[in-house]
Design a protein around this motif. Structure first.
Motif, short mmCIF file in Angstrom:
data_model
loop_
_atom_site.label_atom_id
_atom_site.label_comp_id
_atom_site.label_asym_id
_atom_site.label_seq_id
_atom_site.Cartn_x
_atom_site.Cartn_y
_atom_site.Cartn_z
N LEU A 157 0.82 -1.21 0.00
CA LEU A 157 0.00 0.00 0.00
C LEU A 157 0.85 1.27 0.00
O LEU A 157 0.56 2.22 -0.73
CB LEU A 157 -0.94 0.00 1.20
CG LEU A 157 -2.03 -1.07 1.20
CD1 LEU A 157 -2.81 -1.02 2.51
CD2 LEU A 157 -2.95 -0.91 0.02
N GLY A 158 1.89 1.29 0.84
CA GLY A 158 2.72 2.49 0.97
C GLY A 158 3.60 2.73 -0.24
O GLY A 158 3.59 3.81 -0.84
N THR A 159 4.38 1.73 -0.60
CA THR A 159 5.31 1.89 -1.71
C THR A 159 4.62 1.72 -3.05
O THR A 159 4.80 2.51 -3.97
CB THR A 159 6.46 0.88 -1.60
OG1 THR A 159 7.07 1.01 -0.32
CG2 THR A 159 7.50 1.10 -2.67
N GLY A 160 3.81 0.68 -3.15
CA GLY A 160 3.16 0.38 -4.43
C GLY A 160 2.04 1.34 -4.77
O GLY A 160 2.13 2.12 -5.72
N LEU A 161 0.99 1.32 -3.98
CA LEU A 161 -0.19 2.13 -4.29
C LEU A 161 0.09 3.63 -4.13
O LEU A 161 -0.12 4.42 -5.05
CB LEU A 161 -1.37 1.72 -3.39
CG LEU A 161 -2.69 2.38 -3.71
CD1 LEU A 161 -3.19 1.94 -5.08
CD2 LEU A 161 -3.71 2.05 -2.66
N LEU A 162 0.59 4.03 -2.97
CA LEU A 162 0.83 5.46 -2.74
C LEU A 162 2.03 5.98 -3.52
O LEU A 162 2.09 7.16 -3.85
CB LEU A 162 0.99 5.75 -1.25
CG LEU A 162 -0.29 5.57 -0.45
CD1 LEU A 162 -0.02 5.73 1.04
CD2 LEU A 162 -1.36 6.53 -0.90
#
Length: 104
Positions: free
Chosen positions: A49-54
């Protein structure tokens, strides 16, 4: 796709010189990232979520291009405001997100 859609919507409502779309995207991304850190989910989920999505949602390169464009176009006041709001607001909203995430 989310960033692109949001950018189109914001630019349609608030056209002009100031880069509102990138500001909203990056500040909301800082808030959500702070929330994820405070929530302390599984490390794999956090990385996704943090590195990939955001990482795909927020945009540091567009931010710097817009800063350069404002400066080069001699919109010095907008340049300073954009930089201060982006950096200061990003840190503040990441902290707020962290606190909110810790309450869950």
């Amino acid at each position: 796709m989310l960033r692109y859609s949001l950018t189109l919507g914001i630019k349609a409502k608030w056209p002009g010189t100031f880069p509102w779309a990138t500001l909203v995207v990056n500040l909301s991304g800082a808030l959500i990232l702070g929330f994820l850190l405070g929530w302390q989910v599984n490390q794999l989920v956090s990385l996704f979520l943090g590195t990939g999505l955001l990482g795909g949602y927020t945009t540091f390169s567009t931010f710097n291009t817009e800063l350069w464009t404002l400066f080069h176009s001699r919109y010095y006041w907008l340049f300073v405001c954009y930089a201060l709001i982006s950096y200061g607001g990003g840190i503040l909203l990441a902290y707020v997100g962290l606190l909110l995430g810790q309450k869950i």
